[in-house]
Write a protein that holds these residues in place. Structure first.
Motif, PDB file in Angstrom:
ATOM      1  N   SER A 198      16.845  47.868  99.804  1.00 39.38           N
ATOM      2  CA  SER A 198      16.371  46.777 100.321  1.00 39.38           C
ATOM      3  C   SER A 198      16.880  46.300 101.923  1.00 39.38           C
ATOM      4  O   SER A 198      18.242  46.918 102.027  1.00 39.38           O
ATOM      5  N   GLU A 199      16.905  45.649 103.315  1.00 30.60           N
ATOM      6  CA  GLU A 199      17.569  45.667 104.586  1.00 30.60           C
ATOM      7  C   GLU A 199      19.015  45.428 104.355  1.00 30.60           C
ATOM      8  O   GLU A 199      19.394  45.200 105.072  1.00 30.60           O
ATOM      9  N   SER A 200      18.800  43.680 103.273  1.00 34.71           N
ATOM     10  CA  SER A 200      19.756  43.574 103.322  1.00 34.71           C
ATOM     11  C   SER A 200      21.113  44.461 102.716  1.00 34.71           C
ATOM     12  O   SER A 200      22.203  44.365 103.030  1.00 34.71           O
ATOM     13  N   GLU A 201      21.096  45.492 102.086  1.00 31.68           N
ATOM     14  CA  GLU A 201      21.815  46.632 101.820  1.00 31.68           C
ATOM     15  C   GLU A 201      22.317  47.551 103.250  1.00 31.68           C
ATOM     16  O   GLU A 201      23.318  48.917 102.560  1.00 31.68           O
ATOM     17  N   GLU A 202      21.035  47.280 104.248  1.00 37.81           N
ATOM     18  CA  GLU A 202      21.659  48.779 105.202  1.00 37.81           C
ATOM     19  C   GLU A 202      23.496  48.264 105.105  1.00 37.81           C
ATOM     20  O   GLU A 202      23.661  47.838 106.658  1.00 37.81           O
ATOM     21  N   ASP A 203      23.321  49.236 106.044  1.00 41.58           N
ATOM     22  CA  ASP A 203      24.899  49.153 106.667  1.00 41.58           C
ATOM     23  C   ASP A 203      24.264  49.355 108.335  1.00 41.58           C
ATOM     24  O   ASP A 203      22.918  49.802 108.472  1.00 41.58           O
ATOM     25  N   GLU A 204      25.656  49.013 108.671  1.00 46.34           N
ATOM     26  CA  GLU A 204      25.397  50.099 110.466  1.00 46.34           C
ATOM     27  C   GLU A 204      24.075  51.267 110.853  1.00 46.34           C
ATOM     28  O   GLU A 204      23.430  51.006 111.360  1.00 46.34           O
ATOM     29  N   TYR A 205      25.179  51.836 109.855  1.00 49.96           N
ATOM     30  CA  TYR A 205      24.024  53.964 109.652  1.00 49.96           C
ATOM     31  C   TYR A 205      23.037  53.468 109.862  1.00 49.96           C
ATOM     32  O   TYR A 205      21.593  53.888 110.997  1.00 49.96           O
ATOM     33  N   GLN A 206      22.618  52.813 109.238  1.00 53.21           N
ATOM     34  CA  GLN A 206      21.473  52.536 108.080  1.00 53.21           C
ATOM     35  C   GLN A 206      20.246  52.050 109.501  1.00 53.21           C
ATOM     36  O   GLN A 206      19.004  52.898 109.542  1.00 53.21           O
ATOM     37  N   LYS A 207      20.646  51.411 109.515  1.00 51.09           N
ATOM     38  CA  LYS A 207      20.628  49.971 110.751  1.00 51.09           C
ATOM     39  C   LYS A 207      19.899  50.858 112.329  1.00 51.09           C
ATOM     40  O   LYS A 207      19.078  50.780 112.284  1.00 51.09           O
ATOM     41  N   THR A 208      21.036  51.776 112.107  1.00 50.30           N
ATOM     42  CA  THR A 208      20.921  52.462 113.588  1.00 50.30           C
ATOM     43  C   THR A 208      19.937  53.899 113.628  1.00 50.30           C
ATOM     44  O   THR A 208      18.964  53.988 114.406  1.00 50.30           O
ATOM     45  N   LEU A 209      20.133  53.719 112.093  1.00 50.48           N
ATOM     46  CA  LEU A 209      18.674  55.467 111.604  1.00 50.48           C
ATOM     47  C   LEU A 209      17.667  54.717 111.876  1.00 50.48           C
ATOM     48  O   LEU A 209      16.520  55.606 112.983  1.00 50.48           O
ATOM     49  N   PHE A 210      17.613  53.238 111.431  1.00 53.11           N
ATOM     50  CA  PHE A 210      16.055  52.670 111.418  1.00 53.11           C
ATOM     51  C   PHE A 210      15.413  52.891 112.705  1.00 53.11           C
ATOM     52  O   PHE A 210      14.200  53.761 112.920  1.00 53.11           O
TER      53      PHE A 210
END
Lengths: 188, 838
Positions: B493-505
């Motif tokens: 889920s979006e809330s589980e995303e860390d910085e890296y995953q946000k950047t990746l997105f």
């Protein structure tokens, strides 16, 4: 001698998938001293790309640039004997109008005014001042000009003399045009 | 050799047992010492010309090689020392023969030595001298020696003895053009092959038997295991001794393709098959693959693959297959034209791999996939156009992997490779889109790997600027990369995303956006279909993604509307089924539905749409876009700073539109003006209102360009698109009034200077209300405001502002001096201003 790159209206990824390969080959790191970017980059990646080309990168805000990128609306830069003014140009009404650009030039009190927004290369002199629009380096879509050729400008500044090279992509070929401008002495 | 040592050796030989490491190094050192001693004596005897004594010393030296106590490695060290000494002996004997001695006699003499190991080493040494002397037929000596060597059956001793035989005869084997072949007929030459193969077969047997040597009896179970392991390691170190024979075979000229196919390879494969030893099988297959030439392999693929399928359980089949396939890949890279039947090669491999999986139920899936990956590389190398071959392999991979239940990291890695290999080879995603089994294979991967491969695919498209030109292909592409445009069951889920995953997105959405510009057909109707596919995919992708992807979709659509307009203009006689209107209706739906979610993005896009519909000549649509833009402003833009930005963009866009009738234009201009005057911040209000003045005097430049000489009487009328000088003056007056009310003088002057410049701009249009008098009034106002402050202008404003005013006055002076502007500007009185600027 200082080599300056004028570039802008990149609009990746909203309007273009990338800077043309033919241009990328010409834009190699290490030769350019300053980059003057007229804005609408419109992503961090584009900014990172410009930073690979030169250590001094000056950017102003385009109408499609994210607030978070925090670019100023205008910027003045002193290079050799010239004072450069940089502005995207969507703030100048009517868009691309020479007389209105002249007002901005006076307002910013600069010798050379660099603007973008119209996606069309233009260069002209009025009352001894130089006005340059490097066009769009990606040939990005524009609503008021539907025949767009990708372009950018390199300026070779030496004392009070500037040689301007205009690079344009026409049907897959790069054409280069040369314009020379000399700053008039203060007494004129 | 001391008596005690002799007895010790004898004892050990009887038990045929290796001794402990400590014991071994003791024996090894003693034996080496003896070799040195007798070697020295031998050399001295030779130097003195005492051949019989030398041979006796040599025999004593060779006694050391009779031991069974040493590990293969220690034995090897000893052997090397001995063979150095023997080289000296051989050289000396050879010189002796040259001086007239009989080599045959010498060869016979050494046969009287009692102990078999020393006897055979010396027979080989003198046999070599005998061959060189050419007193007898080479092949007779060779067959004699190979027969005699059978006498030593101890694995280590036998192996090294035969290695010595191989070394001593390598330059003397009868071959085409060799000086030791007495006749050139095939049969007598084939003796060399027989000799080498026989030696190879025997050496291999001995080598395999090393594995079965007993370890010392007094060891614990664990120690025994370690000893066995060490033995295996040391045994592997000896593999080169066996392999040398195969190298020798590959060097023989007489081993032609025919001889290889008919005779050599069957014998080698038979031996590999029969020995049943994993270490030997693995090594020998590897050697065969490496030493014989590629065209030999191509001709014998079926039997090689047959043998591979039957190799023992512990053999690393994967490595062998990959070696074989890689050799063929390298070969076909440089000799593509020499391979006649490329399809045949692929078919043989497919069958071979089928056979392997049938015969070896225990072959790990990861190994199978690894082999198949090499096979794909081969197929791509042989004939990249044979897409169905590769697709079949992908199918096979899919079946194998999906049957294996949950996937290990190794299998996942292999699947990733299987997907990436064709992608990087083709550099054209269109080819990939022809596969049936590509996306099922992607679907097998876990979430994060699916993301990676999807991004890789799009990056490949972007790097190679690959256009995808049909809606069907676009649909297929979005099957491959669907993870980037939809939520997946297994995603965090979006809330589980860390910085890296946000950047990746963000990087992923960025890639998807860039991709849109490469999805277009030369056929405009097809292009529209593509955009509809995208709208459908993006429409269901969720707000978070739409925020990014809507812009490229809209810009691509607007670009298409221009193309349709141009096409219709160029082909008037044709009834074209598509109109720019359809495109505008399409984007209208998309953009307006997003206004509540992303008002600013939506507002800017609506203005872009308005501009495009204006250029394409659709007044009602353009009006609708402008209305919706103004509504978006009214309903959703609340932040003061943003309101200023947005209303100025609305006004400046409206200023570029030329499609409206007077009434519609007037309505829109009124709204823009009204909202400008309602801005809260006074600075903003003055600027926005002043900007609106440009809305009330618009020249139609395009009409102007086209006007002909004979239409001169209409020119004036046509030149002006819209004018309302009263409202124009109203804007400027209001701006002056608002500016004048500012408390802060620096801002006030700056604004007044800006407004002054706007007045000068309009002066050239000879508007009744904005004339030199009006400018003079403004200059006086500025002067008065300076006076009110009881100080100089330079004290009141920033230097840049001061210079702005100065250059504005200079501009007036300039215009007064120019012929074309002289009349308009001459009435302006700049004398007070020049005073102000002192």
């Amino acid at each position: 001698m200082v080599l300056i790159l004028l570039i802008g209206d990149i609009h990746i990824p909203q309007r273009s998938f990338g800077i043309p390969e033919q241009f990328k080959k010409l834009l190699v790191p290490g030769k350019i001293k300053h980059v003057l970017c007229t804005g609408n980059l419109t992503s961090k990646e584009s900014l990172e790309y410009l930073k690979t080309l030169a250590s001094e990168v000056h950017v102003v805000k385009g109408d499609f640039d994210d607030e978070n990128l925090n670019f100023p609306e205008t910027k003045t830069i002193q290079l050799e004997n010239f004072k450069f003014g940089l502005c995207h140009g969507h703030q100048i009404v009517p868009w691309g109008d020479q007389k209105s650009l002249q007002v901005l030039q006076r307002k910013m009190d600069v010798d050379i005014l660099v603007t973008g927004h119209t996606h069309e290369f233009t260069a002209f002199q009025l009352e001894n001042k130089l006005f340059i629009n490097p066009g769009t380096v990606t040939g990005a879509y524009s609503g008021f000009n539907d025949e767009i050729e990708p372009s950018f400008v390199l300026m070779d500044v030496k004392g009070s003399k500037i040689i301007t090279y205009v690079y344009q992509l026409k049907d897959g070929d790069v054409s280069v045009e040369k314009i020379t401008y000399t700053k008039p002495s203060e007494n004129d | 050799m001391s008596k005690r040592f002799k007895q010790q050796v004898k004892q050990l030989r009887k038990t045929s047992q290796l001794v402990s490491t400590n014991e071994q190094s003791k024996i090894s050192n003693q034996t080496k010492e003896n070799v040195r001693k007798f070697g020295f004596l031998m050399r001295r005897a030779l130097d003195q010309g005492k051949i019989p004594a030398a041979l006796k010393n040599a025999s004593q030296m060779l006694d050391g090689l009779r031991t069974s106590a040493l590990s293969p490695k220690n034995y090897y060290d000893l052997y090397m020392q001995v063979s150095d000494e023997l080289r000296y002996l051989e050289f000396f004997l050879q010189e002796d023969i040259k001086s007239g001695k009989s080599a045959s006699k010498l060869y016979k003499e050494v046969q009287f030595i009692e102990a078999i190991v020393p006897r055979l080493y010396l027979m080989i040494t003198t046999g070599s001298v005998l061959i060189k002397s050419k007193e007898v037929e080479t092949q007779d000596v060779l067959s004699d020696l190979i027969e005699m060597c059978k006498g030593v059956q101890h694995p280590t001793r036998g192996l090294f003895l035969r290695h010595y035989l191989s070394q001593m005869t390598k330059d003397k084997l009868p071959d085409k053009g060799s000086e030791y072949s007495t006749s050139n007929d095939q049969e007598s030459l084939s003796n060399s092959i027989d000799f080498t193969i026989k030696n190879f077969v025997e050496m291999n047997k001995l080598w395999v038997r090393i594995a079965h040597q007993k370890t010392p009896g007094n060891l614990t179970k664990k120690e025994k295991e370690i000893a066995q392991k060490n033995l295996d390691i040391e045994r592997k170190e000896l593999k080169i001794l066996v392999g040398t024979n195969l190298v020798r075979l590959s060097q023989l000229e007489i081993v032609t393709l025919e001889v290889y196919t008919e005779k050599v390879l069957p014998l080698l494969l038979e031996q590999i098959n029969e020995c049943g030893d994993p270490i030997a099988q693995e090594y020998l297959m590897e050697v065969i693959i490496q030493v014989f030439s590629d065209d030999y392999h191509i001709s014998t693929l079926p039997s090689i693959l047959q043998t591979i399928s039957k190799l023992a359980e512990g053999v690393n089949i994967k490595q062998i297959m990959i070696s074989l396939i890689n050799r063929l890949i390298n070969y076909s890279e440089s000799n593509s034209d020499d391979i006649n039947d490329k399809e045949q090669i692929f078919t043989i491999f497919s069958k071979g791999i089928g056979l392997i999986t049938k015969e070896r139920k225990n072959l790990p899936v990861k190994d199978l996939l690894s082999i198949l990956n090499s096979l794909i590389q081969l197929a791509l190398q042989l004939n990249p156009k044979q897409i169905d071959y590769i697709d079949r392999v992908l199918r096979f991979c899919y079946n194998s992997a999906s049957e294996s239940g949950s996937l290990s990291r190794d299998i996942i890695k292999e699947i990733n490779n299987l997907l990436t290999t064709p992608l990087t080879k083709y550099k054209n995603v269109n080819v990939l889109l022809e596969f049936e089994n590509y996306s099922p294979l992607i679907e097998l991967l876990p979430y994060s790997d699916r993301r990676k491969i999807a991004l890789k695919i799009i990056e490949n498209v972007l790097q190679n600027s690959t256009y995808i030109r049909t809606s069907e292909k676009v649909k297929k592409l979005f099957e491959y990369v669907k993870i980037l445009v939809q939520d997946e069951k297994d995603m965090p889920s979006e809330s589980e995303e860390d910085e890296y995953q946000k950047t990746l997105f963000l990087a992923e959405q960025d890639a998807v956006c860039r991709l849109v510009h490469l999805l277009k057909s030369k056929d405009l109707i097809e292009s529209f279909k593509i955009l509809q596919v995208l709208a459908q995919k993006f429409g269901n992708s969720g707000e978070r993604r739409i925020k990014h992807t809507v812009s490229p979709l809209v810009f691509s659509s607007l670009l298409l509307s221009f193309k349709i307009r141009d096409y219709i203009e160029d082909n008037e006689e044709e009834q074209y089924p598509l109109s720019p209107k359809k495109i505008f209706e399409f984007v209208y739906k998309i953009v307006t539905s997003l206004t509540p979610l992303f008002p600013l993005v939506s507002l800017k896009l609506l203005l872009q749409c308005a501009q495009a519909s204006d250029k394409c000549g659709f007044e009602a649509i353009c009006y609708e876009f402008m209305t919706k833009a103004i509504l978006a402003y009214e309903e959703h833009v609340v932040v003061s700073k943003v309101r200023f930005e947005m209303i100025t963009i609305i006004s400046s866009t409206l200023q570029t539109l030329r499609i409206f009738d007077e009434e519609n234009y007037s309505t829109l201009a009124n709204h823009a003006g009204g909202h400008s005057s309602k801005l809260m911040v006074v600075n903003d209000q003055a600027r926005a209102v002043c900007l609106c003045s440009y809305l009330f005097w618009i020249e139609d430049e395009e009409e102007d360009d086209d006007s002909e000489e004979d239409e001169e009487e209409d020119e004036d009328k046509e030149k002006i698109y819209f004018k309302d000088t009263k409202r124009l003056q109203g804007c400027i007056s209001r701006a002056i009034r608002v500016a004048g009310s500012l408390m802060e003088s620096a801002s006030m002057f700056q604004l007044l200077f800006e407004i002054l410049n706007v007045c000068l701009y309009f002066l050239r249009y000879e508007i009744e209300q904005i004339n030199a008098d009006y400018v003079n009034t403004l200059l006086e106002l500025i002067h008065r405001k300076i006076e009110e402050n009881n100080t100089n202008l330079s004290e009141l404003v920033e230097p840049q502002s001061f210079n702005f005013y100065k250059s504005t006055i200079k501009h007036i002076k300039y215009c007064q001096s120019q012929e074309e502007t002289e009349d308009l500007f001459k009435q302006i009185n700049i004398s007070i201003s020049l005073d102000d600027l002192k």
